[in-house]
Design a protein around this motif. Sequence first.
Motif, PDB file in Angstrom:
ATOM      1  N   PHE A  74     -40.522  -0.618  -7.667  1.00  0.00           N
ATOM      2  CA  PHE A  74     -41.665  -0.934  -8.526  1.00  0.00           C
ATOM      3  C   PHE A  74     -42.130  -2.371  -8.294  1.00  0.00           C
ATOM      4  N   SER A  75     -41.196  -3.289  -8.192  1.00  0.00           N
ATOM      5  CA  SER A  75     -41.554  -4.695  -7.956  1.00  0.00           C
ATOM      6  C   SER A  75     -42.234  -4.871  -6.613  1.00  0.00           C
ATOM      7  N   GLU A  76     -41.746  -4.168  -5.587  1.00  0.00           N
ATOM      8  CA  GLU A  76     -42.345  -4.258  -4.255  1.00  0.00           C
ATOM      9  C   GLU A  76     -43.752  -3.668  -4.263  1.00  0.00           C
ATOM     10  N   LEU A  77     -43.933  -2.569  -4.970  1.00  0.00           N
ATOM     11  CA  LEU A  77     -45.252  -1.927  -5.028  1.00  0.00           C
ATOM     12  C   LEU A  77     -46.261  -2.838  -5.725  1.00  0.00           C
ATOM     13  N   THR A 135     -26.138   5.852 -12.258  1.00  0.00           N
ATOM     14  CA  THR A 135     -27.282   5.503 -13.106  1.00  0.00           C
ATOM     15  C   THR A 135     -27.701   4.057 -12.891  1.00  0.00           C
ATOM     16  N   ARG A 136     -26.723   3.152 -12.824  1.00  0.00           N
ATOM     17  CA  ARG A 136     -27.030   1.725 -12.652  1.00  0.00           C
ATOM     18  C   ARG A 136     -27.692   1.472 -11.303  1.00  0.00           C
ATOM     19  N   LEU A 187     -35.435   5.969  -2.601  1.00  0.00           N
ATOM     20  CA  LEU A 187     -34.592   5.054  -3.353  1.00  0.00           C
ATOM     21  C   LEU A 187     -34.279   3.765  -2.609  1.00  0.00           C
ATOM     22  N   THR A 188     -34.117   3.841  -1.295  1.00  0.00           N
ATOM     23  CA  THR A 188     -33.542   2.706  -0.577  1.00  0.00           C
ATOM     24  C   THR A 188     -34.477   1.968   0.366  1.00  0.00           C
ATOM     25  N   LYS A 189     -35.592   2.594   0.783  1.00  0.00           N
ATOM     26  CA  LYS A 189     -36.445   1.934   1.766  1.00  0.00           C
ATOM     27  C   LYS A 189     -37.461   1.030   1.084  1.00  0.00           C
ATOM     28  N   CYS A 234     -32.590   0.498  -7.936  1.00  0.00           N
ATOM     29  CA  CYS A 234     -33.463   0.885  -6.822  1.00  0.00           C
ATOM     30  C   CYS A 234     -34.892   1.109  -7.311  1.00  0.00           C
ATOM     31  N   ALA A 235     -35.037   1.815  -8.422  1.00  0.00           N
ATOM     32  CA  ALA A 235     -36.366   2.091  -8.957  1.00  0.00           C
ATOM     33  C   ALA A 235     -37.071   0.801  -9.347  1.00  0.00           C
TER      34      ALA A 235
END
Length: 302
Positions: free
Chosen positions: A294-297, A283-284, A245-247, A289-290
Motif C-alpha cells: 500500500f505504501s509503495e502504491l 497474520t503479522r 505479497l512479496t514483490k 506485506c500488505a
Amino acid sequence: MTKSSPRISVVIPAFNAEEFIVHAIESVVRQSYSNIEIIVVDDGSHDGTRAAVNSLGDPRIRVITQGHHGVVSAANRGFDESRGEYVARVDSDDVMMPGRLAAQLGFLESHRDTAVCGTAYELFGAASGSVRMPLSDRACRQRLLLATCFAQSSVMLRKSVLDKNNLRYRAHTDGFGEDYQLWCEISEHGRMANLPMLGLRYRVHPHQASTIHWNRLVSNYIRISTEHAARAGRRPLSPADLIALTKPMSKTTGDTSATNPSMTGVILAAARAVRRAPGVETTRFTARCAFERFSELRALDE
C-alpha cells in the motif's frame, strides 16, 4: 584461543568488495567473544578486496582465493573450510552488531536441538528502519511457508547439522534465494529461532543483486515456497498470491511487461495465506506485506 580450535567460524564471501569489506570484518573482530576464525572467500575479485583484508593484520583472518564462481560457491567453500563447532554468516557489505556472537553461542549451547539461530536487523545506507524476525520455531515455520525466516547475514548454524545432512547452498538457485532454500532444508533436521536483538546492520545500496535482479529472486522464491509447502503437507499458495505479497510495486522492476497487483488482490492474497496456515506469525507477516504494498502504491501515485 588456540589457532587450531576456533569455536566459531565466521564466513564472509566476497567479490569486488573493497569498498565495504573492512567495515564488515572490523565488526567481527570487535565482538566480545574472541575464540573465532574469520574466513574470507575471495571469489575472483579484480579490485583491492584482498589487499583491504590483508591490511587488517588479524591472525584470526584466513583468506581463501578462488576463481569467480558466484556467491553460492564462495559461501559453500567457506562452510567446507570452517573448523568451528558453529558457523556464523555475514556478507561483505553488512555489519555485525556488538554482542551478537556471544548471544547466539549462549542460546545454541542451551538449546541443543536448535540447528540455526538468527536475529532482528536494521537497515542502513539507501534505506532505514528495523525489521523484527519470527522468534520461536513455530513462528519460523509459519514464515517459511511464505518467505525466508532469517536475515542471512544474521545467522549462526550448528556445523554438525550441516555436515551430517549434506546441507549447503544449492547451485541451482544461482545465488537468488539460496538462503531461503537452505532454511527450508535445515528445518527438516532441527529447530529454528531468532533472538529478539539487533544483531545485524544490513546495508541497502543500488548494486545489490536482489535489487538488480528482483524478478529472478521472486521466481526462485515461488519455486522454493511451493516445494517447501508440499514437503510440509501444506497446500502451496499460488504464484500470483506470492507475487502480490512479496514483490515491490514499482515502475521499474526489471520486467517492463509486469503489472502491479491491485490492493484488493494483495488483501485477498493475505487472507488466503492466513486461511491456509493460521497463526500469529502468518497474520503479522501478511499484514506487513500488505502495508508495504500500500505504501509503495501511494508513492507511485504521487
